[in-house]
Design an enzyme around this catalytic site. Sequence first.
Site, PDB file in Angstrom:
ATOM      1  N   PRO A  74       0.816  -1.214   0.000  1.00  0.00           N
ATOM      2  CA  PRO A  74       0.000   0.000   0.000  1.00  0.00           C
ATOM      3  C   PRO A  74       0.849   1.264   0.000  1.00  0.00           C
ATOM      4  O   PRO A  74       1.761   1.417   0.815  1.00  0.00           O
ATOM      5  CB  PRO A  74      -0.819  -0.138   1.282  1.00  0.00           C
ATOM      6  CG  PRO A  74      -0.997  -1.606   1.424  1.00  0.00           C
ATOM      7  CD  PRO A  74       0.311  -2.215   0.948  1.00  0.00           C
ATOM      8  N   CYS A  75       0.520   2.175  -0.945  1.00  0.00           N
ATOM      9  CA  CYS A  75       1.384   3.330  -1.176  1.00  0.00           C
ATOM     10  C   CYS A  75       0.959   4.567  -0.397  1.00  0.00           C
ATOM     11  O   CYS A  75       1.683   5.565  -0.384  1.00  0.00           O
ATOM     12  CB  CYS A  75       1.424   3.663  -2.669  1.00  0.00           C
ATOM     13  SG  CYS A  75      -0.177   4.167  -3.338  1.00  0.00           S
ATOM     14  N   GLN A  76      -0.193   4.548   0.254  1.00  0.00           N
ATOM     15  CA  GLN A  76      -0.671   5.749   0.932  1.00  0.00           C
ATOM     16  C   GLN A  76       0.333   6.313   1.947  1.00  0.00           C
ATOM     17  O   GLN A  76       0.442   7.536   2.091  1.00  0.00           O
ATOM     18  CB  GLN A  76      -2.006   5.474   1.623  1.00  0.00           C
ATOM     19  CG  GLN A  76      -3.162   5.243   0.666  1.00  0.00           C
ATOM     20  CD  GLN A  76      -3.293   3.779   0.285  1.00  0.00           C
ATOM     21  OE1 GLN A  76      -2.385   2.987   0.512  1.00  0.00           O
ATOM     22  NE2 GLN A  76      -4.429   3.426  -0.280  1.00  0.00           N
ATOM     23  N   PHE A  78       3.346   6.719   1.621  1.00  0.00           N
ATOM     24  CA  PHE A  78       4.423   7.427   0.943  1.00  0.00           C
ATOM     25  C   PHE A  78       3.926   8.359  -0.156  1.00  0.00           C
ATOM     26  O   PHE A  78       4.706   9.091  -0.743  1.00  0.00           O
ATOM     27  CB  PHE A  78       5.400   6.418   0.328  1.00  0.00           C
ATOM     28  CG  PHE A  78       5.893   5.406   1.306  1.00  0.00           C
ATOM     29  CD1 PHE A  78       6.908   5.719   2.186  1.00  0.00           C
ATOM     30  CD2 PHE A  78       5.323   4.152   1.372  1.00  0.00           C
ATOM     31  CE1 PHE A  78       7.365   4.792   3.110  1.00  0.00           C
ATOM     32  CE2 PHE A  78       5.765   3.208   2.290  1.00  0.00           C
ATOM     33  CZ  PHE A  78       6.792   3.538   3.163  1.00  0.00           C
ATOM     34  N   SER A  79       2.635   8.330  -0.456  1.00  0.00           N
ATOM     35  CA  SER A  79       2.088   9.070  -1.582  1.00  0.00           C
ATOM     36  C   SER A  79       2.182  10.575  -1.370  1.00  0.00           C
ATOM     37  O   SER A  79       1.984  11.083  -0.269  1.00  0.00           O
ATOM     38  CB  SER A  79       0.622   8.678  -1.797  1.00  0.00           C
ATOM     39  OG  SER A  79       0.026   9.508  -2.761  1.00  0.00           O
TER      40      SER A  79
END
Length: 411
Positions: A74-76, A78-79
Site C-alpha cells: 500500500p502506497c498511501q 508514501f504518496s
Amino acid sequence: MKSVELFAGAGGLGLGVGGAGFEHAAVVEIDRWACDTLAENTKWPLHGWDKGDVRKFDYTPLKGTVNLVTGGPPCQPFSMGGRHRAFLDPRDMFPEAARAVRELRPKAFIFENVKGLRRQAFSNYLEYIRLRLRHPDLTPREGEEWLTHLKRLEDYETSGANGGLLYNVVIRLLNAADYGVPQKRERVFIVGIRDDLAAAFHFPDATHSYDALMWSKWRSGEYWKRHGIAPVPNAREQSRAARLKVKPAELPWRTVRDALHDLPDPEFHPAVASKFADHRFISGARSYPGHTGSPLDEPAKTLKAGVHGVPGGENMLRRPDGTVRYFSERESARLQTFPDDFRFHGSWTETMRQLGNAVPVELAKVVAKAVREQIERTHEKSDSLQSLGQAAPGRKRSKRAIATGAGESAS
C-alpha cells in the site's frame, strides 16, 4: 516459473508478470472490489477479501516452489497526495513483503511503489526497506524499533559477514511513458536477485522518449499525418523540436490521442460510446489552477486514486480548444494499458481508485521480462557448471553471521 503476487489490487502488476511468462501460484488481495475485479477477469488462485490479509497469510504450502514474489505494498504512507506517515502508518506493508521473501526464498522479487517513497523525508526508511529485503533473515527482535533494527542491519552489511539469505537489490524510478505507456507515471521499482544467481541485472533501457515525440510532431510531421489532422500549434514543443539535431533512436512517447483514437467521445457520441464496455460520460469536470487535465496530444498526467475522491486535474482530458471532461473508465484502463475486455467492479469512483493505484500492465511486463531473463540465464549457467562437475554458486552461513543475528526468528 511460479510467482506469488501480494497486494494485487486490480491486477496491473499481475497481468504484466503473467505476460512475461510467470504462472501465479497465489494472488493475495484484501479489498472487496478489487477481489471482484480479479475474480471476473482472471483464473488466478485468488486469496481474497477475508482471506487476503497478508499479515495472516501462510506461505508454508508454497515453500520451495516459487521463483518470483511481486507486489505493490500500500502506497498511501508514501504518496504525495497522502498524509506522508510512512513507517508510522499502519498501512505500511513493507515488513510483510520482507516476510514473504524470507519464507518463500524466491530467486527474485519485484516490489513497486509511488515516487514519494524517494522523498528526502523517507530516505532513511527507504534504506531500511532495502536492507530488510537484502537480508531478510535478519529480522526485528521483539519490541525492537525500526531505527534500532536499521543499525543492526547496517552493522551486518558492513561487517563482512556472509551468511544467511542474501539478495542483491536495485532501486530505480521508472517513467511509464519511457516504455510505451501513454501516461507520464513515475513509479519506484525495487528488484532483488538472490545472491547465488550468477548473472548481473539492470533495469531495461527506455524504448520511447519525449524528444522522439517532438521529432514526430514538428520535424517529420508523422504524428499528425497518422491521425489525419492538422498540427495543433504549441510554441514550447516547437522550440524544443527545433533544437534537435538528429532523429532520436527511441520510439515516440505515446499520447492520449494515440491511446484513445478509436474510442468515440462519450460526451458527444453517447450512443456509439455505449457499445464499448465501461465507456460513458461523467459530468462535473472543471478546470482551475493546478488542475487543468491531460492534453490530448501528450501522454496523460499520472492517474490518481485520491484520498478524498477522484482528483479532477489528473483524471481529466483537455481538448485542444481548452474544454475538459473526465476520462471514462475504459479510457483510464487504456491509459494504464489494461486489455479492453478487462472489466472493473464498483462505482466510477471505486473503479478509478483501482486504476489510480494500479501499475501499468505494459511497464510491469517489461520489468518482469527482464527479471525472467535473468533467472533463465542463471539456469543456463547452473546447467553448464553441473555438466563440468562444478557446484553452482552459493553462500554458506558463517559463524560471524550467526553472532550478528542473521536467521533470528521473526517477532
